[in-house]
Design a protein around this motif. Sequence first.
Motif, PDB file in Angstrom:
ATOM      1  N   GLU A   1      38.301  36.634  30.058  1.00  0.00           N
ATOM      2  CA  GLU A   1      39.332  35.646  30.364  1.00  0.00           C
ATOM      3  C   GLU A   1      39.530  35.616  31.870  1.00  0.00           C
ATOM      4  O   GLU A   1      39.912  36.615  32.473  1.00  0.00           O
ATOM      5  N   PRO A   2      39.251  34.476  32.515  1.00  0.00           N
ATOM      6  CA  PRO A   2      39.385  34.433  33.972  1.00  0.00           C
ATOM      7  C   PRO A   2      40.832  34.544  34.427  1.00  0.00           C
ATOM      8  O   PRO A   2      41.720  33.920  33.845  1.00  0.00           O
ATOM      9  N   VAL A   3      41.037  35.369  35.435  1.00  0.00           N
ATOM     10  CA  VAL A   3      42.367  35.541  36.025  1.00  0.00           C
ATOM     11  C   VAL A   3      42.257  35.255  37.511  1.00  0.00           C
ATOM     12  O   VAL A   3      41.524  35.947  38.233  1.00  0.00           O
ATOM     13  N   ARG A   4      42.955  34.205  37.983  1.00  0.00           N
ATOM     14  CA  ARG A   4      42.934  33.915  39.417  1.00  0.00           C
ATOM     15  C   ARG A   4      43.816  34.932  40.136  1.00  0.00           C
ATOM     16  O   ARG A   4      44.933  35.201  39.717  1.00  0.00           O
ATOM     17  N   HIS A   5      43.289  35.456  41.219  1.00  0.00           N
ATOM     18  CA  HIS A   5      43.907  36.600  41.868  1.00  0.00           C
ATOM     19  C   HIS A   5      43.939  36.369  43.374  1.00  0.00           C
ATOM     20  O   HIS A   5      43.045  35.727  43.925  1.00  0.00           O
ATOM     21  N   SER A   6      44.987  36.873  44.023  1.00  0.00           N
ATOM     22  CA  SER A   6      45.096  36.776  45.484  1.00  0.00           C
ATOM     23  C   SER A   6      44.709  38.099  46.121  1.00  0.00           C
ATOM     24  O   SER A   6      45.082  39.168  45.630  1.00  0.00           O
ATOM     25  N   ILE A   7      43.960  38.033  47.216  1.00  0.00           N
ATOM     26  CA  ILE A   7      43.527  39.235  47.924  1.00  0.00           C
ATOM     27  C   ILE A   7      44.527  39.552  49.031  1.00  0.00           C
ATOM     28  O   ILE A   7      44.799  38.711  49.891  1.00  0.00           O
TER      29      ILE A   7
ATOM     30  N   ILE B   1      39.028  36.610  39.523  1.00  0.00           N
ATOM     31  CA  ILE B   1      38.325  35.785  40.497  1.00  0.00           C
ATOM     32  C   ILE B   1      39.324  35.395  41.575  1.00  0.00           C
ATOM     33  O   ILE B   1      40.463  35.034  41.276  1.00  0.00           O
ATOM     34  N   GLU B   2      38.895  35.480  42.814  1.00  0.00           N
ATOM     35  CA  GLU B   2      39.842  35.407  43.927  1.00  0.00           C
ATOM     36  C   GLU B   2      39.598  34.159  44.771  1.00  0.00           C
ATOM     37  O   GLU B   2      38.508  33.968  45.312  1.00  0.00           O
ATOM     38  N   ASN B   3      40.618  33.308  44.825  1.00  0.00           N
ATOM     39  CA  ASN B   3      40.519  32.069  45.582  1.00  0.00           C
ATOM     40  C   ASN B   3      41.532  32.017  46.720  1.00  0.00           C
ATOM     41  O   ASN B   3      41.737  30.982  47.330  1.00  0.00           O
TER      42      ASN B   3
ATOM     43  N   ILE C   1      34.580  24.173  42.322  1.00  0.00           N
ATOM     44  CA  ILE C   1      34.056  25.511  42.622  1.00  0.00           C
ATOM     45  C   ILE C   1      34.699  26.550  41.710  1.00  0.00           C
ATOM     46  O   ILE C   1      34.008  27.382  41.108  1.00  0.00           O
ATOM     47  N   MET C   2      36.025  26.491  41.601  1.00  0.00           N
ATOM     48  CA  MET C   2      36.728  27.438  40.737  1.00  0.00           C
ATOM     49  C   MET C   2      36.623  27.045  39.268  1.00  0.00           C
ATOM     50  O   MET C   2      36.533  27.907  38.392  1.00  0.00           O
ATOM     51  N   ASP C   3      36.617  25.736  38.982  1.00  0.00           N
ATOM     52  CA  ASP C   3      36.503  25.302  37.581  1.00  0.00           C
ATOM     53  C   ASP C   3      35.191  25.787  36.968  1.00  0.00           C
ATOM     54  O   ASP C   3      35.164  26.294  35.837  1.00  0.00           O
ATOM     55  N   ASN C   4      34.097  25.641  37.696  1.00  0.00           N
ATOM     56  CA  ASN C   4      32.804  26.090  37.188  1.00  0.00           C
ATOM     57  C   ASN C   4      32.751  27.601  37.045  1.00  0.00           C
ATOM     58  O   ASN C   4      32.153  28.138  36.105  1.00  0.00           O
ATOM     59  N   LEU C   5      33.385  28.305  37.991  1.00  0.00           N
ATOM     60  CA  LEU C   5      33.422  29.759  37.908  1.00  0.00           C
ATOM     61  C   LEU C   5      34.222  30.219  36.693  1.00  0.00           C
ATOM     62  O   LEU C   5      33.801  31.140  35.969  1.00  0.00           O
TER      63      LEU C   5
END
Length: 411
Positions: free
Chosen positions: A348-354, A206-208, A334-338
């Motif tokens: 397993e959610p992985v925060r990712h940079s675009i 998931i990209e924030n 927003i990200m917590d709910n996602l």
Amino acid sequence: MSDTVLDRFLRYVVIDTQSDPTSDAQPSTEKQKDLGRLLTAELLALGLADAHLDEHGNVYATIPRNTSKDVPVICFCSHMDTAPDFTGTNVRPQILRNYQGCDITLTGDTSQVIRVASHPQLNKQIGNDIVTTDGMTLLGADDKAGVAEIMTAAAHLMANPQIKHGTIKILFTTDEEIGRGADKVDLAKLGARFAYTLDGSTVGEIENETFSADGVVIEITGVAMHPGYAKGKMENAIKAVSDIVARLPRDIAPETTDGRQGFIHPVDISGSMESAKLQLIVRDFTEAGLKEKEALLEKITREVMATYPRSSHSLTVKHQYRNMKEVLDRHPEIMDNLEEAVRRVGLEPVRHSIRGGTDGSRLSFMGLPCPNIYTGGHAYHSPLEWVSVQDMEKAVETIVALVQVWEERAA
């Protein structure tokens, strides 16, 4: 009408929606509206009574709330256009059932091979069904996978009113691939507080965060002279812009950077002896890094132009988009709910940079905070593009879980 995400996807990818960066119209190609009209008709058939296509090719629709809780209005967004990088005309999708781990030779152009060594994500697809092209076109999973996933989730929610949710807005945009996807979006009409683009890749990611981006144009006016009598007089504008390019640091370039490193990248040179133009893009994840690179570019330009004393130049910086993390960090829910929704579907959610931008970058700074969710597509903008059917299904599950999380956590 089939309700499966695969059937929807196959229906959408055969519609040519390639955008055109040389066009000043919005949408840049009228053919994007062909998909927009189909989606509008399908949304109306599902019971989304306000579904419509606007003059700019954007599709809007609403799934009404079915809860008494005060749930923020959220939007799911994908773009309908495909990239200008490779043709999207006469797409012939191929389905490889029960993939067993081999390289995939494409049937229309056998020189096109999706190799496991170059696409290691295939190692996670054993037993899954893979959709590719025949090698003659791109597939359009970017972003018709996202479109199909949103449509399928909408159909599921409309057919299952026992799933509680707040008001959900659907938005399909044009011209994202040429950087104009948010230009004509009417946020007041949309009426959402938060949004999610379905325009990512590997499931679980998931990209924030995106690059911050500027464009730079350097224009040089040289001194033209007959080459036979030019000694001590001519100042060739082509050579001046070439000297600037030659002095760009090789370690601050797309071909030598990754992760959170930014770059300076020349994208076009045009002109003649008398005048020439150099166009560049500058990228970094921080505003400070962006300004540092632009200052370096100005310094190089001044130093080069000092060796062309009778020539003149201008350097213009154009704002393109900014890192959406700056906006999203102000709204951690927003990200917590996602992340909770991703866990609920078994990932397993992985925060990712675009290392790029999305509609979410622009929308976030327009007042609609908007991170990015995976679609399951890979190798975008090329004939080697592919998507897993099971990963698309997982993205649909994620949308459904996400609207439930928002409802459960509302007051």
